[in-house]
Design a protein around this motif. Structure first.
Motif, PDB file in Angstrom:
ATOM      1  N   GLU A   2      -4.278   5.457   2.778  1.00 54.65           N
ATOM      2  CA  GLU A   2      -3.287   6.423   3.254  1.00 54.65           C
ATOM      3  C   GLU A   2      -3.259   6.480   4.774  1.00 54.65           C
ATOM      4  O   GLU A   2      -2.193   6.634   5.377  1.00 54.65           O
ATOM      5  N   LEU A   3      -4.425   6.377   5.415  1.00 54.76           N
ATOM      6  CA  LEU A   3      -4.453   6.379   6.872  1.00 54.76           C
ATOM      7  C   LEU A   3      -3.709   5.163   7.428  1.00 54.76           C
ATOM      8  O   LEU A   3      -2.937   5.278   8.392  1.00 54.76           O
ATOM      9  N   LEU A  40       0.827  -1.208   0.000  1.00 58.48           N
ATOM     10  CA  LEU A  40       0.000   0.000   0.000  1.00 58.48           C
ATOM     11  C   LEU A  40       0.857   1.252   0.000  1.00 58.48           C
ATOM     12  O   LEU A  40       0.494   2.266  -0.619  1.00 58.48           O
ATOM     13  N   THR A  41       2.001   1.212   0.686  1.00 54.25           N
ATOM     14  CA  THR A  41       2.903   2.359   0.681  1.00 54.25           C
ATOM     15  C   THR A  41       3.400   2.659  -0.721  1.00 54.25           C
ATOM     16  O   THR A  41       3.430   3.819  -1.162  1.00 54.25           O
ATOM     17  N   VAL A  42       3.786   1.611  -1.436  1.00 56.55           N
ATOM     18  CA  VAL A  42       4.273   1.792  -2.810  1.00 56.55           C
ATOM     19  C   VAL A  42       3.154   2.324  -3.706  1.00 56.55           C
ATOM     20  O   VAL A  42       3.350   3.276  -4.475  1.00 56.55           O
ATOM     21  N   LEU A  43       1.962   1.745  -3.600  1.00 56.82           N
ATOM     22  CA  LEU A  43       0.862   2.127  -4.488  1.00 56.82           C
ATOM     23  C   LEU A  43       0.384   3.545  -4.218  1.00 56.82           C
ATOM     24  O   LEU A  43       0.143   4.317  -5.161  1.00 56.82           O
ATOM     25  N   THR A  44       0.223   3.923  -2.946  1.00 51.74           N
ATOM     26  CA  THR A  44      -0.240   5.277  -2.649  1.00 51.74           C
ATOM     27  C   THR A  44       0.807   6.317  -3.043  1.00 51.74           C
ATOM     28  O   THR A  44       0.467   7.410  -3.513  1.00 51.74           O
ATOM     29  N   GLY A  45       2.092   5.997  -2.857  1.00 53.18           N
ATOM     30  CA  GLY A  45       3.140   6.917  -3.288  1.00 53.18           C
ATOM     31  C   GLY A  45       3.169   7.083  -4.796  1.00 53.18           C
ATOM     32  O   GLY A  45       3.335   8.196  -5.317  1.00 53.18           O
ATOM     33  N   ASP A  72       2.415  10.482  -7.162  1.00 60.53           N
ATOM     34  CA  ASP A  72       3.279  10.958  -8.245  1.00 60.53           C
ATOM     35  C   ASP A  72       2.480  11.171  -9.525  1.00 60.53           C
ATOM     36  O   ASP A  72       2.670  12.176 -10.227  1.00 60.53           O
ATOM     37  N   LEU A  73       1.597  10.225  -9.857  1.00 65.13           N
ATOM     38  CA  LEU A  73       0.784  10.358 -11.073  1.00 65.13           C
ATOM     39  C   LEU A  73      -0.130  11.571 -10.992  1.00 65.13           C
ATOM     40  O   LEU A  73      -0.292  12.310 -11.972  1.00 65.13           O
ATOM     41  N   VAL A  74      -0.750  11.780  -9.826  1.00 63.70           N
ATOM     42  CA  VAL A  74      -1.629  12.939  -9.669  1.00 63.70           C
ATOM     43  C   VAL A  74      -0.831  14.232  -9.805  1.00 63.70           C
ATOM     44  O   VAL A  74      -1.285  15.202 -10.422  1.00 63.70           O
ATOM     45  N   GLY A  75       0.380  14.254  -9.240  1.00 66.31           N
ATOM     46  CA  GLY A  75       1.224  15.436  -9.385  1.00 66.31           C
ATOM     47  C   GLY A  75       1.575  15.715 -10.841  1.00 66.31           C
ATOM     48  O   GLY A  75       1.557  16.874 -11.280  1.00 66.31           O
ATOM     49  N   GLN A  76       1.881  14.665 -11.605  1.00 64.86           N
ATOM     50  CA  GLN A  76       2.172  14.837 -13.027  1.00 64.86           C
ATOM     51  C   GLN A  76       0.955  15.374 -13.770  1.00 64.86           C
ATOM     52  O   GLN A  76       1.067  16.260 -14.627  1.00 64.86           O
ATOM     53  N   ARG A  77      -0.227  14.844 -13.423  1.00 63.36           N
ATOM     54  CA  ARG A  77      -1.446  15.296 -14.094  1.00 63.36           C
ATOM     55  C   ARG A  77      -1.723  16.771 -13.811  1.00 63.36           C
ATOM     56  O   ARG A  77      -2.066  17.533 -14.718  1.00 63.36           O
ATOM     57  N   VAL A  78      -1.569  17.175 -12.546  1.00 61.87           N
ATOM     58  CA  VAL A  78      -1.828  18.569 -12.181  1.00 61.87           C
ATOM     59  C   VAL A  78      -0.865  19.504 -12.897  1.00 61.87           C
ATOM     60  O   VAL A  78      -1.266  20.535 -13.447  1.00 61.87           O
ATOM     61  N   ALA A  79       0.431  19.159 -12.909  1.00 65.67           N
ATOM     62  CA  ALA A  79       1.423  20.011 -13.570  1.00 65.67           C
ATOM     63  C   ALA A  79       1.146  20.115 -15.069  1.00 65.67           C
ATOM     64  O   ALA A  79       1.226  21.198 -15.664  1.00 65.67           O
TER      65      ALA A  79
END
Length: 556
Positions: free
Chosen positions: A274-275, A123-128, A132-139
């Motif tokens: 995430e929690l 879960l740590t790997v997947l949420t991280g 990253d993908l969401v950050g790329q999409r926003v940028a």
């Protein structure tokens, strides 16, 4: 150990703080095992410590845990402040390793790292990765909006680029001329193949915006090529995010705490994952108070001398954890806002007459204790169900019409896990969630509720409610002034006055009444010393509420 990408630095100190070992070691299994053997020749280490817990230290931590060695985590912030306690200003890996070793020697409160189970590691790997993908999409989206404005400002204003439909169109046609040439019919057909809702309306809006501009702007040809590529990239990122969400949901199905956390209002699969990741599977806290403190939700004292009872917001806390809990806490409020903005998809829409009748009848209906089945039997399925189906957890049922201007009538139900003997299985305080209150009246928020007998029993006392509802004023006291020079009902009015007159001083919030008495009654201060409550102590007692320092009318 000072952790690095390719190499770590190991330093060992004895009980008196003398350095007995220091060496640079490659991040390799053979080299790490050799160093562990060498360190053991100086005596079995009491514990090891690292300053990084991410993938850089994964191999080292796994080898240490296999040897059943205690490992502690010295965060970068702690190591930075501890370094100031030692002589010298050098910043080297060797010195950092010594600081970490000395820190765990002197501070037994440093947290112990426990082996992470497979589910939490995945879960740590997947949420991280998802972050990253969401950050790329926003940028990419921000850059696309800028370029599209340089092609056609009207087109950028006409559509919501956070939606799939406009992005599909921009992947094919980017300029006003190309969109006009494509026409409403071709664009509608494209959107329908992509299963886009309101395909005709999106197509008509984009064509209408394209017709507003006939000139070609400088650099439009190159910008159109880039916009098309960016739109295609954003669509691909959304597919990858959706695929990661599916993987997260699959992993959550295997975690024993996921059904319980997911049943809370507002806790979807992502927030639940995430929690669990940020709290190590909810195993790091002995009490809810420690979880609140880690998330920065508990105030910290700022007392000195005879001044006591001052509290302020913490500055050091887990920001992502607080964000998760904040989203969870405000989920039901978002529901009403979303309804008023027309964003909410209702499971059932009542007629205006049905909603009015429900609001009228519910006042008498709640004079008796009620449970969840009685709500459904009397008023039917809700328009919105907030919270999962777990009968041991709270939930909110909302009823409203399809008209965004109509209020929501909300039934707030409560239940909790009962204390049971070991092996007795999970049981609730009640067999089904019980109604505590119904919000159905217009007006001020505290006056809009009707309570059941159970709700009145569990309702906070007047002193406890005063924390949220007690009226306050704002008082300005100028620097070097003997008396206060301004009293205001609201912070906005106080700041406007200060800016107008460009004054310098302190603007503080005061509740109506004595600061000492109010703070004690609200539980924010507990007298514990002989001088507490004496005339001098009460006279010097601060309100412990918000305050701002102003210079020339501006906040410092």
């Amino acid at each position: 150990m000072d952790i690095g990408k390719t190499h770590h630095h190991v330093a060992a100190v004895d009980g008196d703080g003398r350095l007995v070992y220091s060496r640079r070691v490659a991040n390799d299994e053979t080299a790490l095992l050799a160093v562990m053997a060498e360190v053991s020749t100086h005596g079995r280490p009491a514990c090891w410590a690292v300053d990084v817990t991410t993938g850089l230290s994964a191999l080292l931590l796994t080898l240490l845990w296999r040897r059943q060695v205690q490992v502690r985590y010295v965060s970068g912030t702690v190591a930075f402040h501890m370094a100031a306690a030692f002589a010298g200003e050098n910043k080297t890996d060797a010195r950092d390793a010594v600081v970490i070793a000395q820190t765990i020697r002197m501070r037994p409160d440093i947290p112990v790292l426990e082996p992470t189970d497979r589910l939490l590691a995945e879960l740590t790997v997947l949420t991280g990765y998802r972050a990253d993908l969401v950050g790329q999409r926003v940028a990419t989206l921000f850059r696309l909006q800028e370029l599209l404005t340089g092609i056609s400002p009207a087109l950028e204003r006409a559509v919501d680029l956070n939606r799939k439909g406009p992005m599909m169109v921009l992947a094919c046609w980017q300029t006003p001329a190309a969109i006009r040439h494509a026409g409403v019919d071709r664009i509608t057909a494209l959107l329908r193949r992509g299963h886009v809702k309101n395909a005709i309306q999106v197509a008509e809006a984009m064509v209408a915006a394209a017709r507003q501009q006939t000139v070609t702007l400088p650099g439009q040809r190159a910008a159109a090529v880039v916009v098309g590529q960016m739109a295609t990239e954003i669509l691909a990122l959304e597919q990858r995010i959706a695929a990661v969400d599916d993987l997260i949901a699959e992993q959550l199905d295997q975690h024993q705490l996921a059904p319980i956390i997911g049943s809370l209002p507002g806790m979807g699969a992502l927030l639940t994952a995430e929690l669990l990741v940020h709290t190590a599977g909810m195993t790091e806290y002995d009490s809810p108070a420690k979880l609140a403190a880690h998330a920065g939700l508990a105030p910290v004292s700022r007392d000195s001398g005879t001044v006591s009872g001052n509290h302020r917001q913490p500055r050091r806390f887990h920001r992502r954890l607080r964000h998760i809990l904040w989203i969870y806490a405000t989920a039901s409020v978002y529901a009403e806002i979303a309804h008023r903005l027309g964003w909410l998809e209702l499971d059932r829409a009542l007629s205006a007459a049905e909603l009015e009748q429900l609001s009228t009848d519910v006042g008498k209906w709640v004079t008796q204790d009620r449970a969840l089945p009685e709500v459904i039997e009397t008023f039917g399925p809700p328009s919105l169900w907030i919270g999962g189906t777990n009968p041991f957890c709270p939930k909110t049922l909302a009823y409203t019409t399809a008209e965004p201007g109509h209020d929501l009538t909300c039934f707030h139900l409560w239940n909790d896990f009962a204390d049971t003997p070991a092996g007795a299985g999970l049981q609730g305080v009640h067999p089904e969630p019980v109604v505590l209150a119904v919000r159905h009246r217009p007006g001020m928020f505290p006056d809009s509720f009707s309570f059941t007998p159970e709700g009145l029993h569990r309702r906070p006392t007047a002193d406890q409610r005063s924390v949220a509802f007690r009226s306050t004023v704002w008082i300005f006291h100028g620097d070097r002034a003997r008396y206060a020079s301004g009293v205001f009902d609201t912070l906005e009015a106080a700041l406007a006055w200060a800016a107008e007159h460009q004054v310098t001083g302190t603007l503080a919030e005061y509740a109506n009444g004595g600061a000492y008495d109010i703070t004690v009654s609200e539980g924010r201060f507990t007298p514990s010393k002989a001088h507490h409550g004496t005339a001098d102590h009460v006279a010097a007692f601060g309100p412990g509420l918000r305050h701002f320092h102003l210079t020339d009318g501006c906040q410092d």
